[in-house]
Structures are given as C-alpha cells and as structure tokens.
Design an enzyme around this catalytic site. Structure first.
Site, PDB file in Angstrom:
ATOM      1  N   SER A   1       0.796  -1.231   0.000  1.00  0.00           N
ATOM      2  CA  SER A   1       0.000   0.000   0.000  1.00  0.00           C
ATOM      3  C   SER A   1       0.828   1.280   0.000  1.00  0.00           C
ATOM      4  O   SER A   1       0.276   2.367  -0.054  1.00  0.00           O
ATOM      5  CB  SER A   1      -0.946   0.007   1.210  1.00  0.00           C
TER       6      SER A   1
ATOM      7  N   LYS B   1      -6.065   3.937   9.009  1.00  0.00           N
ATOM      8  CA  LYS B   1      -5.225   4.905   8.301  1.00  0.00           C
ATOM      9  C   LYS B   1      -5.826   6.306   8.349  1.00  0.00           C
ATOM     10  O   LYS B   1      -5.101   7.312   8.473  1.00  0.00           O
ATOM     11  CB  LYS B   1      -5.018   4.444   6.858  1.00  0.00           C
TER      12      LYS B   1
END
Length: 803
Positions: free
Chosen positions: A690, A733
């Site tokens: 990611s 996140k």
C-alpha cells in the site's frame, strides 16, 4: 446303555458255534468277547432274528452299524467283523420292544448273507484259537496294560471292582485285551478297529496305545477341572468374604459403600436422559464395573468414563432470553460502539424467536488486540441468558486437545470441547475459542483440522470425542472465535465461520470507553471512589495520545490503573481531600510522555511524501523520502523493508520512467542518476504493497523538482501501468491522518465504498480524493516545479515511520 458285566466263560469250549446264524445289527456300541450287556431291540427284523435264535441254540451274531442314523441297514451298512453272542435272558416291554441280556463269545467274520428277509441270516467264520507264547515283551505289555487300567480308575474312570479282580488275574493276552477294550468306552470306529485285529499280541499293543492316549486325555481334563475349581474356589471365597463384610457392616450400622456407589451411578445415568445409544453404552459399562474387583486398575477407568457420560448435559439446556429490547440494553451497557456486532446478535435472537430449532451461528471476531473481542463473548452470553465458556487455542499443537485421548491411554481425558460443555452444565452455551489464529500443528496432529467438524453446522450435531466415543450434539452451541488476523487461519476453517471485523477505536471512542467502563472499574479494583480522584476529559485525552499507541484500550486501562495506584498510595499514607488530574500535573503521575505527535512539516518539500500505514496497534503516518544523485541508474532501498515493499518501489520507478515524457523528465536522466528511497524508523520492519503510490509520488517529485503538498496523505498499491489498486485498514489509516492534523487523503477509487465503515465524527472536516490512476495522484499531490537552485535548498522534515 446299562453298565456292562463280564464273566469268565469260554463260549468256544462249552458250546459249538454253528456256521449259519441269525444277525442282529446294533447301534453305537461294539460287543467284545467276555462282555455281558443289555440290549433294547425295536426293529421288526431284529425281533424276528432274536425269536429264531431263542428257538434254537440261543446264539446270535452281533455286528455294529457304520452309521447309527440308518433305520434299516443293508449289508453294506454293517461291519463284517462282529462277535457271536448268547442270549441269556429276554423280556418283552409294554411298548412292543424286547430287552435281552447278551454275553459276548468268540469273534467271527461274515462270509456271506444267506437270507435278508424277514431277518438277516449269515454264514460266519470264527477266529481260531491262537496259542500265544508269553515272552518277556508280551509280559511287559500285559503288565503295562494292567497298570494303565489302574491309573484310569485313579483318574475317575468307573470300572467295577469285580472286573478289576478278573483283569488282575488274567494271564492270556487276548482275554486281557478284550476285557480292557470292553471297559474303556471307546468310539465305535476305534473299538471296531481293535476287534478286527486277530493276533492277540498285536491287539494288546494297540490297546496299550489307546490306554496311553486315554490317560493323557483324562490327565489334561483333570488339570483343566482343577484350574476351574481353583478359580471357582477363589471367586466363592471372595464372595463369601464380601457377604460376611456386608453382614458385619449391617450389624455395625454401616452402609455398603460399593452398592451405594453403584446405585448412585445408576441414578445419575437415569437423570442424564441420554440418547438411546449413549444410555445403552453407559448401562453396559456399569454392568462391567459391577463385576470387577473394586481395586482393579480398569475399575477406576471404567468408573471415570461412566461419570463423564452421566455428567454431560445430553438434554439439559438453558432457555434463551428472547426479549430483543432487554438484550440490546445489555449489549449497550457492556460495550461502547461495535454496532455491527450488536446488530448481528439481535438478528440471531430475532430468528431464534421466530424459529425454535435453529443451528447455532459460528462467528469469528477479527481485530487488533484490546478492542474487546473476548469480553464481547461474555456480553453475548449475558444478553442471551446462556452460560459462557472460554478456551484459549494459542499455542495448542495437539489434536487430542480438541478431540480427546482414547480410553486405552493412562490418564485419558475428553478434549477441551467436551470439557467445556461439562463445565457449562448445559448443551447450548456461548462457547468462545480464543486466538484461533495462533493454533499450531506438529507430529501430534493438526488441531485446526479437528476443529473443522466442531465449527461446521452441518456436521457438529454428531461430534465424536475420542474419549467419549459417542456422538454429542453441538448444533445448539453458539461458537464464537477470535483472531487478530485472518491470514494464519486455514482456508477450510475460515470458510466455516462468519467473519466480523472489529477495527480500532478513535480517540473520542477511547475517551467514551474510559469514562464509562475503565475508570469506574479501576476505582473499584483499587479501593478508591470518585470522592478521592477526578480525571477530566482533557487529561484523559492526553493519556490516550501521549502515553498509549494502540488500536484497543488495554494500555489505556493500565495507565488509568497507574493513576489510581498513585492516589491510593497517598490516601494510604494519610493524605485527604480530592486529587484532581490535570494536563499540568499528569507527568508527575505517569512520567515523561512516551509518544509525541508527529511534528507537522513547516513547508512543502521535494521527495518527501506522507504515507499511511496499518499496524497491529492501529494506523500511523509514514514519511517516505526519495533523493537522486549522479550515478548509473541504481536503486537503493533502506528502512528495513520487506520483499513486497521493495517490489512496490521497483514498480513505482518503472512507472515514473514510463511516464517520463508526460512528466517532463529528460529521457536520459535515468541512466545517469542513482535513486535512494528511505523509510525512517529503520529498526522497525515494514512490508506491504500500500505504499506504492507514496513511493511513486516521491520519485515523480524528485525527478520533476516539484514539491509535495504537506497537507495531503496517501495510500494505495500501484501497478506498472500506473493504476491505483485498493488497500485495507482504511479506518485505521484515516485515524492516523487525523491525529497528524492532515485533513486531505488520497485513496484508491475502489475504496470509496468502504467510507461507510468510518464513523461520521471521524469523516467530519476530512476531504477524500479518490484516484484511479497515478496521473490523478500526482496532479493532486505535487505543486508547480521549483527552480533548481531553490529545489536544492529544501529543508529536511522530521520523519517517523511505523508499521
């Protein structure tokens, strides 16, 4: 057949035997010379033969049938060798039969049949007298035969004393052989074989062999009887002793403990209301136990097994609390947020209310440590009104822990599943299998494979434990499993469970949990009250931000306990009054802050991009730095990166090189420039795809001399063609970006649907940019190009990266 008598009469010397004589077939016996015995005659032909013999010299030829089942024997059904007998007496019986008393005379052989109707008449040939010279061998044989006959009598063989006297005084081997075989009770075939031996010496040798076998047989029989008698005597002795003990106990007013135990076990079996198969097995084992000696090793094993069968809740279940409002209230009292889990439990109760018989669901709570997975199971049990059982599977490597040991092993026990059911006392508890992702496998088997049957609603209605050995219904049990990650769980096991993900808490959620649950609990555990300590919201938020860094609330509870211990000590030392925790005095209680928030970058910089990372303790920001220098096109990666992250860096560089013309990068610059990508916090391992868009943005920034916006964070996987792929851990996140004061996040377009998982209060004042390609990411993240001289004077930002 009546007992035979023998008289010392020499028929050949007293009466002349004719050549033509009536024949009487006899069954199941061979008549020898010197033998007196009664015969019962019923056949018409035999009666006529006796009548003719009585009218003449009373002699008749006695031969045995080869097959006793033949009613009317033909000549071929009769032995040719027999004995001439004299009918001594005759008596007619009321039923039409005749009883005769016959004495055996000389041996003879059938020459031919002269007449078959109305009775058999034959021509015979008698054996001539053989004068036998008695030598040493013959004398020894005769003496041996006499001794063996005496031994037979000692072993219990019934021979009349008169006959024994005759045998002792006989000095003719032929007579001795006939007397011996007549009283041995041999089978027809064996006796007929001896009768057909004409030579007296050969006959007495054969008798000697037969006597030896008979003595060996009787000796073995006597030994077996002695052994059996010994066992019977021992058993009878023990029985009498036990009966005497019972009588003594009754006289003393004491009860018979063993009988009482057997009655108690039988009552337990009845009360257990087992299925038919289990009840039969329990009764069978109880009967075996009653026959065993109480001190036998197997007795204790059998008793333990019966007790397990009797104590299992085969048909005992708790009644579910089907009041949805009350269950919802309990769930709200015990847990803050977790709306999806609460909704799933209420759905189960609703279906259970409409349908009485339904299979228990198999739920799997997946989330980081400390978010309340285990305590949630207790709340579910309380809301359903069921018993709660928890077992930890962390580090379990033996299949027998799940299925149990077979009863043949010493110290065998059922597996943890059956033990948990017994502990609960009901067959429908809420059963929590904690840390299912930590289960292991080795040479003792694979416990996860054993769980396949337990966690399959289609199979667990007949779960078989190795120790119990009988099917037990687990379909009514509500199984809940917990895991930190789903990757270590085997595919077939994961397929049987309904995955419910629990993400980390926001700071506001942690504040709510601390005020509602953690602070009151720690006050109670430390013996202080709200009159002794006050912890306002601001210092609590400071504890959450500066003293803990986690997705759950375990460390937060430890820090609150730390505060309570400090205050408890002061009160124990005599201090009075209210102790108020403030932002100013917090460090005097907890020490220097363990975690400081990331320092916001003062200005946009070239090659420094803010990425977002998921960790086991939640989310965090990740500064990724890139720089270039003269070289030959080498790529250097540092920061303890994993293989996947390194591959993402290579893919990002390939993308930037493929888009060089559009980005305005001179095509020959890549061959003359070395690139270095670094992720700070180099001691912490980092991996995952990611960070691909983050590294691609950093490379585009250094090659185009364009600064990256400091108020933007990003996450996403990049492909060689510049496509932005979806990622996981969106909520964590987003929380990390919010903590760092960043309000704009670039996300993959395919993650737009996941925004619903983020609480509304977190999404407020946040801007989400959804990108499908790297071109969109670069367009939103990069400022205009800087002049070269300014680009080389960018300030280094303070960076920290966690995974």
């Amino acid at each position: 057949m009546a007992k035979t008598e023998t008289k010392n009469i020499d028929l050949q010397q007293s009466i002349e035997i004719p050549k033509k004589i009536p024949l009487l077939p006899i069954r199941d016996i061979v008549v020898f010379p010197y033998m007196v015995l009664p015969l019962f005659v019923g056949r018409e032909t035999s009666i006529k033969a006796i009548e003719v013999a009585l009218e003449g010299n009373r002699m008749i030829f006695l031969t045995s049938q080869k097959d006793i089942n033949v009613e009317n024997p033909s000549p071929s059904d009769l032995y040719t060798v027999g004995t001439v007998g004299v009918i001594m007496r005759m008596l007619k019986l009321p039923d039409g039969r005749i009883k005769i008393l016959v004495q055996g005379g000389a041996g003879a052989k059938t020459v031919k049949f002269l007449q078959k109707e109305p009775f058999y008449q034959v021509e015979i040939k008698t054996y001539p007298d053989a004068a036998t010279a008695i030598n040493l061998e013959t004398e020894a044989l005769m003496r041996n035969v006499k001794e063996q006959i005496e031994k037979l009598v000692s072993f219990g063989k019934v021979i009349l004393p008169d006959i024994m006297v005759v045998i002792e005084n006989v000095d003719d081997p032929g007579k001795l052989a006939d007397l011996a075989v007549a009283n041995m009770g041999l089978k027809v075939e064996q006796a007929q074989e001896i009768l057909e031996i004409a030579d007296p010496v050969a006959r007495i040798k054969r008798i000697n062999e037969a006597l030896g076998k008979e003595i060996e047989l009787l000796s073995m029989q006597q030994k077996i009887q002695a052994d059996v008698r010994g066992e019977i005597d021992k058993t009878q002795r023990e029985y009498f002793l036990r009966e005497q003990l019972k009588a003594i106990q009754r006289e003393l007013g004491e009860t018979d403990d063993r009988s009482e135990d057997m009655r108690e076990l039988r009552d337990k079996i009845k009360e257990a209301k087992m299925p038919e198969k289990a009840a039969k097995e329990a009764e069978k084992q109880l009967r075996r136990l009653e026959r065993m000696h109480p001190d036998a090793a197997e007795a204790s094993m059998t008793r333990t097994y019966i007790e397990w069968l009797a104590e299992l809740p085969w048909s005992k279940a708790t009644k579910d609390n089907l009041d949805l409002k009350a269950a919802h209230k309990i769930l709200e009292e015990d847990h803050y947020d977790l709306e999806k889990v609460k909704e799933r439990i209420l759905e189960y109760l609703a279906v259970r209310k409409l349908k009485e018989k339904m299979k228990g669901p198999i739920l799997c709570f997946v989330g980081p440590p400390g978010v309340g997975k285990t305590s949630l199971g207790k709340s579910i049990a309380r809301s359903l009104g069921r018993e709660f059982v928890r077992i930890s599977l962390g580090g379990v490597r033996d299949e027998a822990e799940i299925r149990g040991h077979r009863r043949t092993y010493v110290g065998a026990l059922p597996g943890r599943i059956i033990q948990g059911i017994k502990t609960a006392g009901y067959n429908n508890p809420v059963f929590m299998l904690d840390e299912i992702d930590k289960i292991g496998a080795d040479f003792r088997g694979d416990p996860s494979a054993a769980l396949l049957e337990v966690l399959d609603p289609e199979q667990n209605n007949s779960f078989s434990d190795h120790y119990i050995g009988l099917p037990f219904d687990l379909s009514r049990v509500m199984f809940i499993t917990t895991a930190n990650m789903t990757d270590p769980i085997p595919g077939p096991l994961k397929d049987r469970m309904e995955i419910i993900r629990l993400s980390g808490y926001t700071e506001q959620e942690k504040l709510g949990i601390a005020k509602s649950y953690l602070v009151p609990r720690q006050l109670t555990e430390h013996g202080i009250t709200e009159k002794n300590i006050s912890i306002p919201d601001k210092p609590l938020l400071q504890v959450i931000a500066q003293y803990t860094r986690e997705a759950g609330v375990r460390n937060l509870e430890r820090e609150i306990a730390h505060l309570c211990r400090k205050v408890a000590r002061k009160i124990a030392e005599g201090a009075t009054g209210m102790f108020t925790i403030t932002s100013a005095n917090l460090h005097t209680y907890l020490g220097v802050p363990k975690f400081m928030p990331e320092v916001e970058r003062e200005q946009d910089e070239i090659g420094v991009v803010t990425g977002l990372a998921w960790t086991e303790t939640g989310g965090d920001i990740l500064y990724i730095e890139a720089t270039t220098m003269r070289g030959k096109g080498a790529l250097t990666l540092t920061g303890h990166l994993g293989d996947v992250m390194k591959e993402s860096a290579h893919a990002a560089l390939t993308y930037v090189r493929s888009r060089a013309e559009k980005l305005g990068i001179p095509p020959d610059v890549f061959g003359k420039t070395d690139v270095h990508i670094h992720v700070p916090a180099g001691a912490i391992p980092k991996d995952g795809p990611s960070a691909g868009v983050t590294m691609a943005t950093a490379l585009a920034s250094v090659f185009t001399n364009a600064p990256v916006r400091r108020d933007i964070a990003m996450t996403g996987e990049v492909t060689l063609r510049g496509r932005v792929m979806p990622i996981g851990g969106l909520k964590e996140k987003t929380l990390a970006a919010r903590r760092a004061g960043i309000n704009t996040i670039i996300l993959p377009k395919e993650n737009e649907k996941d925004l619903d998982d983020i609480p509304k209060n977190v999404r407020q004042n946040m801007k989400f940019i959804f990108a499908e390609t790297m071109d969109e990411v670069i367009a939103n993240a990069l400022r205009k190009k800087l002049p070269r001289r300014i680009a080389h004077k960018r300030l280094p930002g303070r960076s920290r990266a966690t995974h």
